[in-house]
Design a protein around this motif. Sequence first.
Motif, short mmCIF file in Angstrom:
data_model
loop_
_atom_site.label_atom_id
_atom_site.label_comp_id
_atom_site.label_asym_id
_atom_site.label_seq_id
_atom_site.Cartn_x
_atom_site.Cartn_y
_atom_site.Cartn_z
N GLU A 6 0.88 -1.23 0.01
CA GLU A 6 -0.11 -0.11 -0.28
C GLU A 6 0.80 1.34 -0.18
O GLU A 6 1.92 1.04 0.40
N LEU A 20 -4.92 6.21 -2.10
CA LEU A 20 -4.33 4.95 -1.82
C LEU A 20 -4.24 3.90 -2.71
O LEU A 20 -5.27 3.96 -3.43
N CYS A 22 -2.37 0.55 -3.77
CA CYS A 22 -2.05 -1.07 -3.31
C CYS A 22 -1.81 -2.04 -4.33
O CYS A 22 -2.80 -1.95 -5.88
N TRP A 36 -10.40 -2.73 0.95
CA TRP A 36 -9.38 -2.09 1.38
C TRP A 36 -10.72 -1.97 3.13
O TRP A 36 -11.81 -2.29 2.63
N CYS A 95 -4.91 -2.79 2.54
CA CYS A 95 -5.59 -3.52 1.25
C CYS A 95 -5.82 -5.27 1.61
O CYS A 95 -4.78 -6.07 2.14
#
Length: 121
Positions: A6, A20, A22, A36, A95
């Motif tokens: 992440e 964010l 991942c 998430w 993640c």
Amino acid sequence: QVQLVESGGGLVQAGGSLRLSCAASGSIWSINAMAWYRQAPGNQRELVAGITSSGRTNYADSVKGRFTISRDNAENTAYLQMNSLKPEDTAVYYCNADILRRGKVARDQYWGQGTQVTVSS
């Protein structure tokens, strides 16, 4: 071996936004759902958003209308766009992915190391 990494966490003021990422890597045949989760100190880990391989999504009630999950299947990457952030969104975000590895017949669940999101008043 499969790894989920992440990135994108940080400190933001209330009302701000973060995105964010991942990224999954390794000997991957396919990825089913990606999701998430988040966990604040003293709290249980909770599902924030999930997305299937075909793009269907679901969200926790607390983030509906503010967060958007997406994925890039070609890059084995999931994203979480977080808008209108609130202090109660402060948590470590993790993640999660269900992955079938090359040469395997059963999928496994993988977790990233987490990224801290802190929302100040």
